[in-house]
Design an enzyme around this catalytic site. Structure first.
Site, short mmCIF file in Angstrom:
data_model
loop_
_atom_site.label_atom_id
_atom_site.label_comp_id
_atom_site.label_asym_id
_atom_site.label_seq_id
_atom_site.Cartn_x
_atom_site.Cartn_y
_atom_site.Cartn_z
N ASN A 24 0.79 -1.06 0.06
CA ASN A 24 0.08 0.03 0.01
C ASN A 24 0.89 1.21 0.01
O ASN A 24 1.52 1.52 1.12
CB ASN A 24 -0.93 0.05 1.22
CG ASN A 24 -1.68 1.08 1.23
OD1 ASN A 24 -1.50 2.05 0.70
ND2 ASN A 24 -2.99 0.78 1.86
N GLU A 173 -9.98 -11.15 1.37
CA GLU A 173 -9.80 -9.79 1.59
C GLU A 173 -11.08 -8.97 1.64
O GLU A 173 -11.43 -7.82 1.52
CB GLU A 173 -9.10 -9.19 0.67
CG GLU A 173 -7.31 -9.57 0.86
CD GLU A 173 -6.82 -8.96 2.29
OE1 GLU A 173 -6.93 -7.90 2.53
OE2 GLU A 173 -6.00 -9.78 3.04
N HIS A 247 -5.70 -4.19 -3.64
CA HIS A 247 -7.06 -4.65 -3.89
C HIS A 247 -7.57 -4.49 -5.14
O HIS A 247 -7.22 -3.34 -5.66
CB HIS A 247 -7.99 -4.13 -2.85
CG HIS A 247 -7.47 -4.84 -1.43
ND1 HIS A 247 -7.52 -4.05 -0.41
CD2 HIS A 247 -7.35 -5.99 -1.16
CE1 HIS A 247 -7.52 -4.84 0.86
NE2 HIS A 247 -7.06 -5.98 0.26
N ASP A 249 -10.12 -3.19 -5.69
CA ASP A 249 -11.19 -1.76 -5.76
C ASP A 249 -10.27 -0.65 -5.85
O ASP A 249 -10.78 0.40 -6.08
CB ASP A 249 -12.18 -1.93 -4.69
CG ASP A 249 -11.44 -1.73 -3.19
OD1 ASP A 249 -10.00 -1.61 -3.08
OD2 ASP A 249 -12.05 -1.82 -2.16
N CYS A 368 -13.12 2.22 -0.04
CA CYS A 368 -12.58 1.39 1.01
C CYS A 368 -13.12 1.41 2.23
O CYS A 368 -13.49 0.63 3.10
CB CYS A 368 -11.04 1.84 1.31
SG CYS A 368 -9.96 1.29 0.14
#
Length: 447
Positions: A24, A173, A247, A249, A368
């Site tokens: 991240n 996740e 992720h 998204d 998120c």
């Protein structure tokens, strides 16, 4: 009437920048900086208010207990709760940082959700994500399971499964790697599970962890009773993961019949579109694909701005709107692309830019912060009313945040017993506002 209700995570009082999430980029970039938990929580509540003002139903998922003393006790620390915290912090501030993370605010990772229109028994199914890829997040699933079981307690309407086992085979996740396409929220649709790796397949040369496994996605689909006709599985591209899309998204979002994504989200977007179109046609609808080409929107700009970590929602008038972080508006390529989408022939007609800078600095945008739950009329009435948001409830929570949250928090503050007292006092007061007594371990121990 069937609606999609967004359940946003309420940012907890321990919001800090410990840089715990490998892969991240935003989290790593801001490691060690001072955070502002008060601003973070107020920004999240302002987003919830904005959604209500758009005419959309809005729920809330409360933060978890942090610092998490029962977890430290399980590691052998003894004595009073303050003594446990002080001893653990003396041994390892990094350990305490993991047990103090406010990462549960990103409720897209709380669970995977299947609406009753697709499940075998007509109930809404939830599987809390085990989040085993990151130590600080792997602490969340037991409390998430308890919380969801309280909020969605009606067993005639809801089924909350246990999290998958903590094994490398089943890295899960949650909804951050799950999309749903359908003609309308209430119609049976197609659930698209995106995975980063096949845990039983060959090795890969990924720079960052591929957190979601194919086997976890398949297990969740089976648990939810999803027929093959309503299910699709597809890999995320290594290009996206290595660029910081930890992720799916981060590079893709869906709503009803629209799939909105970046060219590098998948290795062969055209092949995916073909598969989805065939399956959708059998379900009675036609998907609308909106892809941002790399030549116009560099992947680096997508990662830094979180263009696709937007919420894509259907407004009461049937049109769609993007809920975007202000960073998208401030980045030339992404703002230009959004403007072109709004001017194009597609269902998206509005863009709303919101300030979520505290969350964004830790790597979490609008998408998120929310878990999407499709509910029919009977299921809506069965949701625990204390977490259903209205202006009055948001105002009460804003007052609570101002009373209890610090406006500056660093890693050095996490080992302070006074901070432990502050967080517990705050969480105890919040459970009264939400009518969720004895939600936390410290409350049940005290009683």
């Amino acid at each position: 009437m069937t609606v999609e209700m967004n359940f946003d995570g309420l940012v907890g009082p321990s919001h800090n920048y410990a840089g715990l999430s490998h892969g991240n980029i935003a989290s790593s970039t801001h490691k060690g900086q001072a955070a502002n938990p008060r601003a973070a929580a107020l920004q999240g509540l302002a987003k919830m208010r904005h959604m209500i003002d758009l005419g959309l139903p809005q729920g809330l998922l409360p933060p978890q207990e942090r610092p998490y003393i029962p977890g430290l006790r399980a590691l052998g620390y003894k004595g009073s709760d303050p003594a446990v915290l002080e001893a653990a912090f003396k041994d390892s501030p990094a350990l305490v940082a993991n047990y103090s993370s406010a990462s549960c605010m990103w409720t897209a990772n709380a669970a995977t959700v299947t609406p009753g229109a697709e499940s075998a028994d007509g109930r809404v199914h939830f599987t809390p994500a085990n989040l085993m890829a990151m130590p600080h997040r792997a602490l969340e699933d037991a409390q998430t399971h308890r919380m969801l079981s309280l909020i969605f307690a009606n067993r005639e309407r809801f089924m909350v499964h246990a999290p998958l086992a903590h094994t490398p085979l089943l890295g899960d996740e949650g909804a951050a790697n799950h999309n749903r396409l359908c003609k309308s929220h209430g119609a049976a649709g197609l659930e698209l599970f995106i995975y980063g790796r096949d845990a039983l397949g060959g090795n890969s040369d990924l720079k960052f962890p591929a957190r979601q496994t194919l086997q976890a996605s398949e297990a969740v689909a089976r648990l939810h009773g999803l027929p093959e006709a309503n299910t699709a599985f597809h890999p995320q591209s290594a290009t996206a993961i290595n660029a910081g899309a930890f992720h799916n998204d981060v590079v893709c979002v869906s709503n009803e019949n629209v799939l909105f994504f970046h060219e590098n989200a998948f290795d062969d977007p055209a092949a995916l579109e073909e598969v989805l179109s065939i399956k959708a046609q059998r379900l009675g609808f036609r998907p609308h694909f909106i892809m941002a080409p790399t030549k116009d929107v560099p992947l680096a700009d997508v990662i830094s701005s979180y263009l696709f970590n937007s919420q894509l929602v259907t407004l009461p008038n049937g049109k769609m709107a993007l809920i975007l972080p202000t960073q998208v508006e401030e980045t030339s390529s992404t703002k230009t692309f959004v403007d072109s989408v709004l001017a194009g022939d597609n269902p998206i007609t509005q863009a709303h830019y919101l300030d979520l800078r505290q969350s964004m600095a830790n790597g979490g945008g609008p998408a998120c912060l929310r878990l999407r739950v499709v509910l029919d009329a009977a299921q809506q009435t069965a949701v625990h009313s204390g977490v259903v948001m209205a202006h009055e409830k948001i105002e009460a929570l804003e007052g609570w945040v101002k009373d209890h949250y610090r406006d500056r928090l660093t890693g050095g503050d996490l080992g302070d017993p006074a901070f432990l007292t502050e967080t517990r006092t705050a969480l105890d007061a919040m459970t009264q506002l939400l009518d969720l007594p004895n939600l936390y371990d410290f409350q049940r121990t005290a009683s």
